[in-house]
Design an enzyme around this catalytic site. Structure first.
Site, PDB file in Angstrom:
ATOM      1  N   GLY A 116       0.808  -1.220   0.000  1.00  8.81           N
ATOM      2  CA  GLY A 116       0.000   0.000   0.000  1.00  8.81           C
ATOM      3  C   GLY A 116       0.837   1.264   0.000  1.00  8.81           C
ATOM      4  O   GLY A 116       0.317   2.345   0.270  1.00  8.81           O
ATOM      5  N   GLY A 117       2.123   1.138  -0.331  1.00 10.83           N
ATOM      6  CA  GLY A 117       3.014   2.286  -0.290  1.00 10.83           C
ATOM      7  C   GLY A 117       3.236   2.923  -1.643  1.00 10.83           C
ATOM      8  O   GLY A 117       2.464   2.724  -2.590  1.00 10.83           O
ATOM      9  N   GLY A 153       5.510   2.499  -4.141  1.00 15.09           N
ATOM     10  CA  GLY A 153       5.686   1.624  -5.290  1.00 15.09           C
ATOM     11  C   GLY A 153       4.429   0.872  -5.669  1.00 15.09           C
ATOM     12  O   GLY A 153       4.150   0.659  -6.852  1.00 15.09           O
ATOM     13  N   PHE A 184      -1.956  -4.727   5.990  1.00 18.79           N
ATOM     14  CA  PHE A 184      -1.524  -3.957   7.149  1.00 18.79           C
ATOM     15  C   PHE A 184      -2.554  -2.906   7.559  1.00 18.79           C
ATOM     16  O   PHE A 184      -3.013  -2.104   6.747  1.00 18.79           O
ATOM     17  CB  PHE A 184      -0.171  -3.306   6.866  1.00 18.79           C
ATOM     18  CG  PHE A 184       0.896  -4.314   6.560  1.00 18.79           C
ATOM     19  CD1 PHE A 184       1.451  -5.086   7.570  1.00 18.79           C
ATOM     20  CD2 PHE A 184       1.319  -4.539   5.251  1.00 18.79           C
ATOM     21  CE1 PHE A 184       2.414  -6.039   7.298  1.00 18.79           C
ATOM     22  CE2 PHE A 184       2.283  -5.482   4.971  1.00 18.79           C
ATOM     23  CZ  PHE A 184       2.822  -6.241   5.999  1.00 18.79           C
ATOM     24  N   ASP A 240      -5.401  -0.485   8.324  1.00 17.68           N
ATOM     25  CA  ASP A 240      -6.632  -0.194   7.595  1.00 17.68           C
ATOM     26  C   ASP A 240      -6.356   0.315   6.189  1.00 17.68           C
ATOM     27  O   ASP A 240      -7.176   1.025   5.604  1.00 17.68           O
ATOM     28  CB  ASP A 240      -7.458   0.835   8.363  1.00 17.68           C
ATOM     29  CG  ASP A 240      -6.722   2.168   8.503  1.00 17.68           C
ATOM     30  OD1 ASP A 240      -5.497   2.195   8.268  1.00 17.68           O
ATOM     31  OD2 ASP A 240      -7.376   3.175   8.844  1.00 17.68           O
ATOM     32  N   GLU A 241      -5.187  -0.044   5.613  1.00 18.13           N
ATOM     33  CA  GLU A 241      -4.820   0.511   4.305  1.00 18.13           C
ATOM     34  C   GLU A 241      -5.830   0.170   3.218  1.00 18.13           C
ATOM     35  O   GLU A 241      -6.152   1.022   2.378  1.00 18.13           O
ATOM     36  CB  GLU A 241      -3.428   0.017   3.888  1.00 18.13           C
ATOM     37  CG  GLU A 241      -2.298   0.728   4.590  1.00 18.13           C
ATOM     38  CD  GLU A 241      -0.941   0.324   4.063  1.00 18.13           C
ATOM     39  OE1 GLU A 241       0.031   1.030   4.366  1.00 18.13           O
ATOM     40  OE2 GLU A 241      -0.847  -0.708   3.355  1.00 18.13           O
ATOM     41  N   CYS A 267       9.765   7.373  -6.429  1.00 17.86           N
ATOM     42  CA  CYS A 267       8.376   7.803  -6.469  1.00 17.86           C
ATOM     43  C   CYS A 267       7.860   8.129  -5.074  1.00 17.86           C
ATOM     44  O   CYS A 267       8.472   7.759  -4.071  1.00 17.86           O
ATOM     45  CB  CYS A 267       7.490   6.731  -7.117  1.00 17.86           C
ATOM     46  SG  CYS A 267       7.591   5.096  -6.331  1.00 17.86           S
ATOM     47  N   HIS A 320      21.742   4.180   1.825  1.00 16.68           N
ATOM     48  CA  HIS A 320      21.169   5.003   2.892  1.00 16.68           C
ATOM     49  C   HIS A 320      21.936   4.962   4.212  1.00 16.68           C
ATOM     50  O   HIS A 320      22.166   6.015   4.823  1.00 16.68           O
ATOM     51  CB  HIS A 320      19.707   4.605   3.133  1.00 16.68           C
ATOM     52  CG  HIS A 320      18.843   4.762   1.928  1.00 16.68           C
ATOM     53  ND1 HIS A 320      17.946   3.792   1.523  1.00 16.68           N
ATOM     54  CD2 HIS A 320      18.736   5.763   1.021  1.00 16.68           C
ATOM     55  CE1 HIS A 320      17.322   4.193   0.436  1.00 16.68           C
ATOM     56  NE2 HIS A 320      17.781   5.383   0.102  1.00 16.68           N
ATOM     57  N   ARG A 374      12.859   3.449   7.261  1.00 11.06           N
ATOM     58  CA  ARG A 374      13.365   2.282   6.526  1.00 11.06           C
ATOM     59  C   ARG A 374      14.847   2.387   6.182  1.00 11.06           C
ATOM     60  O   ARG A 374      15.496   1.369   5.947  1.00 11.06           O
ATOM     61  CB  ARG A 374      12.544   2.060   5.256  1.00 11.06           C
ATOM     62  CG  ARG A 374      12.625   3.171   4.217  1.00 11.06           C
ATOM     63  CD  ARG A 374      11.756   2.844   3.008  1.00 11.06           C
ATOM     64  NE  ARG A 374      11.740   3.908   2.030  1.00 11.06           N
ATOM     65  CZ  ARG A 374      12.639   4.048   1.053  1.00 11.06           C
ATOM     66  NH1 ARG A 374      13.628   3.180   0.938  1.00 11.06           N
ATOM     67  NH2 ARG A 374      12.557   5.037   0.188  1.00 11.06           N
TER      68      ARG A 374
END
Length: 401
Positions: free
Chosen positions: A13-14, A16, A38, A40-41, A147, A213, A325
């Site tokens: 739900g992210g 990507g 995950f 309430d996505e 994105c 990162h 992340r």
């Protein structure tokens, strides 16, 4: 493609997942559903998506509009009929998603880790057990796009598109998928980036850019005095000499690991390149000055305006978010996996060790003790040793077709 319509399930739900589900929904003879388990996505996405989703490409002044046919949190609703399952979630969510889809996944299903990130092949084989022999897994070294979500469930923006993405297939010995996996996935993604098929999933593990990162975070915040900042600092475009130097050291450690494996096997490591060569090649027309690693990051238009992960501080200002992340994912599912591979081939990794030691303190975890891979929380990572992998031959096994 010999299946019509092709039934695609996008797990996630992210950022990507928003982009891929919309792009795939524009393809002919393709039926796209979204599974997000995950919180309430699924409900939030369904409520927000009153009309078509929008994916915008500011650099080309283009907007694509489409939407998946269904969004659900119940794998039993969509997984049994899926021909292609594309997992677009952070690495720490791969395990829960694989566990959720396992009971409903039928033989001859094509499963995609987008991106795979180091160790997904080990984890997939471990969780799926004998069922892994009936499926084919594709692992991508990185997400095809830079994105971000503009409005959840309604609008996502593609800041930059990579030129190519390294991709490996882990094909189950009794799997017989009735379509070509790579050409089908390429069709769903679009013409760009090009999927560059590599010899073995171990190559993708070593290509993955989870190395980027953590050293940037380490150098920026290692001497932080705890006081809030008034502005969020630039992440990639704020790279300084010290960050570039540490990232270079880690990249060189990965190249040494790769060369050592090549010396012991017939593995083709040519797709594994230095980080400076990688950014110039993968963001070819978006990097305006590739004269140094620092300048390549600073002048990459795909990174315009992206800032360090920060959270609001009490009383105003911003403090670094070490649970983001960049550390939570890229240490246990990135550098620790690379460290585990290095241990197997007896390559020292002092630069990696420095960053892992710092980051594990911020996460409240212990993966290494000194330079030894024996921390109490090692089992929470995807280091190959967690899955009983201790030899080069075992490292190569998951990627054999």
């Amino acid at each position: 493609m010999s299946i019509s319509p092709l039934k695609v399930v996008v797990c996630g739900g992210g950022n990507g997942a928003h982009v891929f589900s919309t792009l795939a929904s524009t393809r002919a003879d393709t039926h796209v559903s979204v599974l997000t388990i995950f919180e309430d996505e699924a409900e939030r996405w369904t409520q927000t998506m009153k009309s078509d989703m929008v994916v915008s490409f500011p650099a080309e002044s283009i907007q694509l509009k489409s939407k998946p046919s269904l969004i659900t949190k119940d794998p039993a609703v969509v997984i049994p009929e899926a021909d292609v399952i594309v997992i677009v979630v952070p690495s720490y969510a791969h395990g829960p998603v694989l566990q959720a889809i396992l009971p409903y996944c039928r033989p001859n299903t094509f499963i995609v880790g987008m991106p795979g990130h180091p160790g997904l092949d080990f984890q997939f084989t471990h969780i799926f057990g004998s069922k892994a022999k009936q499926c084919t897994l594709a692992v991508l070294e990185t997400l095809p796009w830079a994105c971000r979500i503009i409005e959840f469930g309604a609008h996502a923006q593609v800041l930059g598109i990579k030129e190519k993405v390294g991709t490996a297939l882990v094909q189950g010995e009794s799997c017989n998928i009735p379509f070509d996996c790579i050409s089908t996935l390429q069709l769903l993604i679009g013409d760009k980036p090009r999927l560059n098929v590599v010899q073995n999933s171990l190559v993708v593990n070593l290509m993955a850019k989870t190395m980027i990162h953590p050293p940037i975070m380490y150098v920026k915040w290692r001497n932080w005095n705890g006081k809030p900042l008034t502005e969020k600092p630039l992440f990639y475009q704020g790279m300084d000499d010290a960050q570039a130097d540490l990232l270079t050291q880690i990249s060189e450690e990965v190249l040494l690991i790769s060369q050592t494996i090549k010396n012991k096997t017939s593995l083709d490591i040519s797709p594994i390149t230095h980080i400076q060569d990688w950014i110039k090649e993968y963001y070819a027309d978006q990097v305006k000055d590739g004269s140094s690693l620092k300048r390549a990051f600073q002048t990459n238009e795909a990174y315009n305006g992206l800032v360090h992960p920060m959270k609001d501080a009490e009383g105003g200002g911003y403090v670094p978010d070490f649970s983001y992340r960049y550390t939570r994912e890229d240490i246990p599912f990135g550098l620790v996996v690379l460290k585990g591979i290095a241990v197997i081939v007896n390559v020292p990794t002092p630069a990696m060790d420095t960053v892992i030691s710092w980051a594990q303190e911020r996460l409240g975890m212990e993966y290494i003790v000194g330079s030894e891979l024996r921390g109490r929380d090692l089992s929470q990572t995807r280091a190959p040793q967690v899955f009983g992998i201790h030899t080069v031959e075992q490292l190569l096994l998951p990627g054999q077709c």
